[in-house]
Design an enzyme around this catalytic site. Structure first.
Site, PDB file in Angstrom:
ATOM      1  N   GLU A 291      16.400  -2.806   6.514  1.00 45.35           N
ATOM      2  CA  GLU A 291      16.204  -2.971   5.080  1.00 45.35           C
ATOM      3  C   GLU A 291      17.567  -2.840   4.418  1.00 45.35           C
ATOM      4  OE1 GLU A 291      12.980  -0.198   4.041  1.00 45.35           O
ATOM      5  OE2 GLU A 291      11.598  -1.875   4.245  1.00 45.35           O
TER       6      GLU A 291
ATOM      7  N   LYS B 197       0.859  -1.192   0.000  1.00 45.10           N
ATOM      8  CA  LYS B 197       0.000   0.000   0.000  1.00 45.10           C
ATOM      9  C   LYS B 197       0.889   1.233   0.000  1.00 45.10           C
ATOM     10  CE  LYS B 197      -1.772   2.359   3.329  1.00 45.10           C
ATOM     11  NZ  LYS B 197      -1.432   3.661   2.726  1.00 45.10           N
TER      12      LYS B 197
ATOM     13  N   GLU C  11      10.375   1.112   9.965  1.00 49.35           N
ATOM     14  CA  GLU C  11      11.320   2.124   9.459  1.00 49.35           C
ATOM     15  C   GLU C  11      10.673   3.478   9.716  1.00 49.35           C
ATOM     16  OE1 GLU C  11      14.287   1.703   8.235  1.00 49.35           O
ATOM     17  OE2 GLU C  11      14.375  -0.421   7.770  1.00 49.35           O
TER      18      GLU C  11
ATOM     19  N   THR D 210       2.248   6.586  13.494  1.00 46.14           N
ATOM     20  CA  THR D 210       1.540   5.530  12.758  1.00 46.14           C
ATOM     21  C   THR D 210       2.197   4.182  13.022  1.00 46.14           C
ATOM     22  OG1 THR D 210       1.140   7.179  11.040  1.00 46.14           O
ATOM     23  CG2 THR D 210       0.589   4.929  10.493  1.00 46.14           C
TER      24      THR D 210
ATOM     25  N   GLU E 240      11.036  16.225  14.256  1.00 49.61           N
ATOM     26  CA  GLU E 240      11.313  16.014  12.835  1.00 49.61           C
ATOM     27  C   GLU E 240      10.517  17.046  12.029  1.00 49.61           C
ATOM     28  OE1 GLU E 240       9.668  12.439  10.992  1.00 49.61           O
ATOM     29  OE2 GLU E 240      11.615  12.087  10.057  1.00 49.61           O
TER      30      GLU E 240
HETATM   31  P1  NAD Z   1       2.686   8.372   7.865  1.00 49.84           P
HETATM   32  O1  NAD Z   1       3.009   7.649   9.122  1.00 49.84           O
HETATM   33  O2  NAD Z   1       1.700   9.452   7.904  1.00 49.84           O
HETATM   34  O3  NAD Z   1       2.168   7.345   6.752  1.00 49.84           O
HETATM   35  C1  NAD Z   1       2.927   6.230   6.353  1.00 49.84           C
HETATM   36  C2  NAD Z   1       2.007   5.203   5.741  1.00 49.84           C
HETATM   37  O4  NAD Z   1       1.141   4.688   6.740  1.00 49.84           O
HETATM   38  C3  NAD Z   1       1.102   5.733   4.627  1.00 49.84           C
HETATM   39  O5  NAD Z   1       1.027   4.767   3.602  1.00 49.84           O
HETATM   40  C4  NAD Z   1      -0.227   5.898   5.332  1.00 49.84           C
HETATM   41  O6  NAD Z   1      -1.328   5.834   4.466  1.00 49.84           O
HETATM   42  C5  NAD Z   1      -0.198   4.702   6.260  1.00 49.84           C
HETATM   43  N1  NAD Z   1      -1.095   4.789   7.418  1.00 49.84           N
HETATM   44  C6  NAD Z   1      -1.561   5.903   8.027  1.00 49.84           C
HETATM   45  N2  NAD Z   1      -2.331   5.558   9.074  1.00 49.84           N
HETATM   46  C7  NAD Z   1      -2.352   4.203   9.130  1.00 49.84           C
HETATM   47  C8  NAD Z   1      -2.969   3.255   9.981  1.00 49.84           C
HETATM   48  N3  NAD Z   1      -3.738   3.638  11.001  1.00 49.84           N
HETATM   49  N4  NAD Z   1      -2.779   1.946   9.748  1.00 49.84           N
HETATM   50  C9  NAD Z   1      -1.992   1.532   8.727  1.00 49.84           C
HETATM   51  N5  NAD Z   1      -1.384   2.391   7.869  1.00 49.84           N
HETATM   52  C10 NAD Z   1      -1.567   3.716   8.070  1.00 49.84           C
HETATM   53  O7  NAD Z   1       4.086   8.877   7.297  1.00 49.84           O
HETATM   54  P2  NAD Z   1       4.356   9.769   6.001  1.00 49.84           P
HETATM   55  O8  NAD Z   1       3.925  11.170   6.292  1.00 49.84           O
HETATM   56  O9  NAD Z   1       3.804   9.089   4.810  1.00 49.84           O
HETATM   57  O10 NAD Z   1       5.936   9.699   5.876  1.00 49.84           O
HETATM   58  C11 NAD Z   1       6.794  10.537   6.577  1.00 49.84           C
HETATM   59  C12 NAD Z   1       7.414   9.805   7.744  1.00 49.84           C
HETATM   60  O11 NAD Z   1       8.018   8.588   7.284  1.00 49.84           O
HETATM   61  C13 NAD Z   1       8.523  10.586   8.395  1.00 49.84           C
HETATM   62  O12 NAD Z   1       8.430  10.466   9.793  1.00 49.84           O
HETATM   63  C14 NAD Z   1       9.785   9.900   7.885  1.00 49.84           C
HETATM   64  O13 NAD Z   1      10.900  10.060   8.724  1.00 49.84           O
HETATM   65  C15 NAD Z   1       9.333   8.480   7.814  1.00 49.84           C
HETATM   66  N6  NAD Z   1      10.183   7.704   6.892  1.00 49.84           N
HETATM   67  C16 NAD Z   1      11.034   6.774   7.412  1.00 49.84           C
HETATM   68  C17 NAD Z   1      11.880   6.054   6.576  1.00 49.84           C
HETATM   69  C18 NAD Z   1      12.831   5.018   7.122  1.00 49.84           C
HETATM   70  O14 NAD Z   1      13.314   4.210   6.332  1.00 49.84           O
HETATM   71  N7  NAD Z   1      13.133   5.014   8.414  1.00 49.84           N
HETATM   72  C19 NAD Z   1      11.855   6.290   5.204  1.00 49.84           C
HETATM   73  C20 NAD Z   1      10.982   7.251   4.707  1.00 49.84           C
HETATM   74  C21 NAD Z   1      10.146   7.954   5.558  1.00 49.84           C
END
Ligand code: NAD
Length: 508
Positions: free
Chosen positions: A482, A194, A268, A250, A405
């Site tokens: 990963e 997803k 991650e 999340t 962040e």
């Molecule tokens: P987010 O947590 O808002 O969303 C991530 C994913 O989770 C999306 O696909 C979203 O639709 C899904 N999601 C949201 N609510 C959910 C739920 N209740 N159940 C299941 N899935 C749900 O994050 P974002 O805004 O998309 O991304 C930014 C964040 O991701 C930042 O904090 C960034 O640091 C982190 N990030 C981490 C890595 C890593 O490898 N450590 C890489 C890229 C981004």
């Protein structure tokens, strides 16, 4: 030979002609694009550089998610029985197709995400390398032989988990999809992925390429949606593992939901990584490193080194050069090859980042450059989510811009005096994704790397990534890894087979 258009569109994404609109379904299961039944909710997806609507995203509902997972389960039965060499051959074909079409995929990624074409081109090639790397690992999966008394023995088998779910963030849409799919498939699993609803387009391109390369129908599936769809995936009883990339908030929810079914998870999550620059560094490299640590993908990179600690004696020189180069970063049309900073992912994200800058000012930080909305001269980009890259001086560890962040192009700079002091400050965070140090003192470099509480430490560089290198967090930045060989452990389970060569000794 003309390249097959990936999305059967009249013209590929082109900000200047504005022709890229997604009309086809972005859901894919059982080997084909599917019109999802969906929930009641559809969400508009915006092109970050123009603010135009790219598509209305149908959020997959219970029936859709169930179909995708069932199709994955059925494909898993065939795929998991193949020899590693056979899986490798299919994956290598997929990597080849990605390389052949990398320019098209990169154009789509730019329209979907707002990052520059230069970075997107690099991301797509990195994704191809990721598949090549795990294709190489597929035939090497093996267990151990363990000798027991009396000629008996045991052996271990590394077996796939089954149906794995991947949930992605929006900052590296294609790369994140591949970094989950490649190891999962190489180890013999099936996947339902997803993407983030903010960058939904490129995952389905991977699905089509894998199909063309020869994976069984249903092996790799894409369901679209946000929290509701993600929740359905985490609760589904057939799912064996959830690999999640996103925010800490999340991630906690995904862990909680997955725990109900005792599903394995990889997390991650976010970061607020320290970059420590000692006065004995090669300053030119440290300056370049600090820019690379903060401004790639408009600063929306999880492992960015956004807390920049500079030893007091070199702070003025460092700031002068960093500010000069930050002001010179060409911001604008991300589809142009010379652009070095594109648009942020969304209007709310832009407002959030600008909000961090104004709060930092109120708390006493000094804006040395940038931190303002930016409007490119091209009228087609007027609705885009651009800002000028920002350097903040006079930051303190207790400020919000240093603790949280930001996920935007904002570098927070702070002076330090001693190694002991900076180590304590660098580790004083709940995050632990990455870190960096610039120094010419080899002993200090390794001492600092040992003592930094983070999953990665870059010595005399920053954000240098390669598929051979394990990547993941300490503390609240997550767990599991990963990339690198170790990823195999997170997509397989170990079976111990015990073989008796003598008679059974019974107590009864
Ligand atoms: P987010 O947590 O808002 O969303 C991530 C994913 O989770 C999306 O696909 C979203 O639709 C899904 N999601 C949201 N609510 C959910 C739920 N209740 N159940 C299941 N899935 C749900 O994050 P974002 O805004 O998309 O991304 C930014 C964040 O991701 C930042 O904090 C960034 O640091 C982190 N990030 C981490 C890595 C890593 O490898 N450590 C890489 C890229 C981004």
């Amino acid at each position: 030979m003309a390249q097959k258009p990936l999305l059967q569109l009249p013209e590929f994404s082109n900000v200047s002609t504005g022709t890229f609109v997604v009309k086809e379904s972005l859901n894919f299961w059982n080997g084909q694009r599917v019109q999802a039944k969906g929930t009641k909710n559809t969400e508009p997806v915006y092109e970050p550089a123009t603010g135009r609507v790219l598509c209305d995203l149908v959020q997959c509902g219970e029936e859709d998610v169930d179909q995708a997972i069932r199709s994955a389960h059925s494909a898993f039965q065939k795929w998991s029985k193949l020899a590693g060499m056979e899986r490798a051959r299919v994956l290598l074909d997929a990597a080849h197709l990605i390389r052949e079409r990398s320019e098209q995929i990169a154009r789509v990624e730019v329209a979907d995400n707002g990052k520059t074409i230069l970075e997107a081109q690099g991301n797509i090639i990195t994704a191809a390398k990721c598949i090549e790397y795990f294709a190489g690992i597929a035939p090497t999966l093996a267990g151990q032989h363990i000798q027991l008394p009396g000629g008996s023995f045991a052996y271990t088998r590394r077996e796939p988990l089954g149906v794995c779910v991947g949930i992605g963030a929006w900052n590296f849409p294609f790369m994140i999809t591949v970094m989950k799919a490649a190891p999962a498939l190489a180890c013999g699993n099936a996947m339902v992925f997803k993407p983030s609803p903010m960058s939904p387009v490129s995952a389905v391109i991977l699905a089509e390429i894998l199909k063309e390369a020869g994976v069984p129908d249903g092996l790799f599936n894409v369901v679209q949606g946000g929290a509701e769809t993600g929740t359905l995936l985490c609760h589904h009883p057939v799912v064996a593992k959830v690999s999640f990339t996103g925010s800490v908030a999340t991630g906690k929810k995904v862990m909680e939901m997955s725990s109900k079914g005792v599903k394995q998870v990889t997390m991650e999550l976010g970061g607020k990584s320290p970059l420590i620059i000692f006065k004995d560094c090669e300053l030119e490299n440290a300056i370049k490193g600090a820019l690379m640590a903060n401004f790639l993908t408009q600063g929306q990179v999880c492992c960015n080194g956004t807390r920049v600690y500079v030893q007091r004696e070199i702070l003025p020189q460092f700031l002068e050069e960093v500010v000069k180069r930050t002001k010179a970063i060409p911001v604008g049309d991300p589809q142009q090859q010379h652009t070095r900073m594109g648009a942020l992912i969304s209007k709310p994200q832009l407002d959030k980042v600008l909000g961090f800058v104004s709060e930092a000012k109120k708390q006493g930080a000094k804006v040395l450059c940038g931190g303002e909305p930016f409007t490119p001269s091209d009228p087609k980009l007027k609705g885009g989510y651009f800002m000028s890259p920002c350097v903040l001086d006079g930051c303190r560890d207790d400020m919000r811009c240093v603790q949280e962040e930001i996920f935007g192009p904002v570098m927070s700079v702070m002076p330090f005096d001693t190694e002991e002091e900076v180590m304590q400050r660098a580790n004083n965070t709940t995050y632990g994704l990455a870190s960096g140090v610039f120094t010419r003192d080899i002993a200090r470099a390794h001492r600092v790397a040992e003592n930094l509480q983070a999953g990665s430490c870059f010595i005399n560089n920053y954000n240098k990534t390669s598929m051979e290198l394990p990547f993941g967090g300490y503390k609240m930045s997550g767990f599991g890894r990963e990339n690198g060989q170790v990823t195999v452990e997170f997509y397989t389970q170990l079976k111990t087979v015990v073989v008796e060569m003598g008679d059974v000794e019974s107590l009864f």
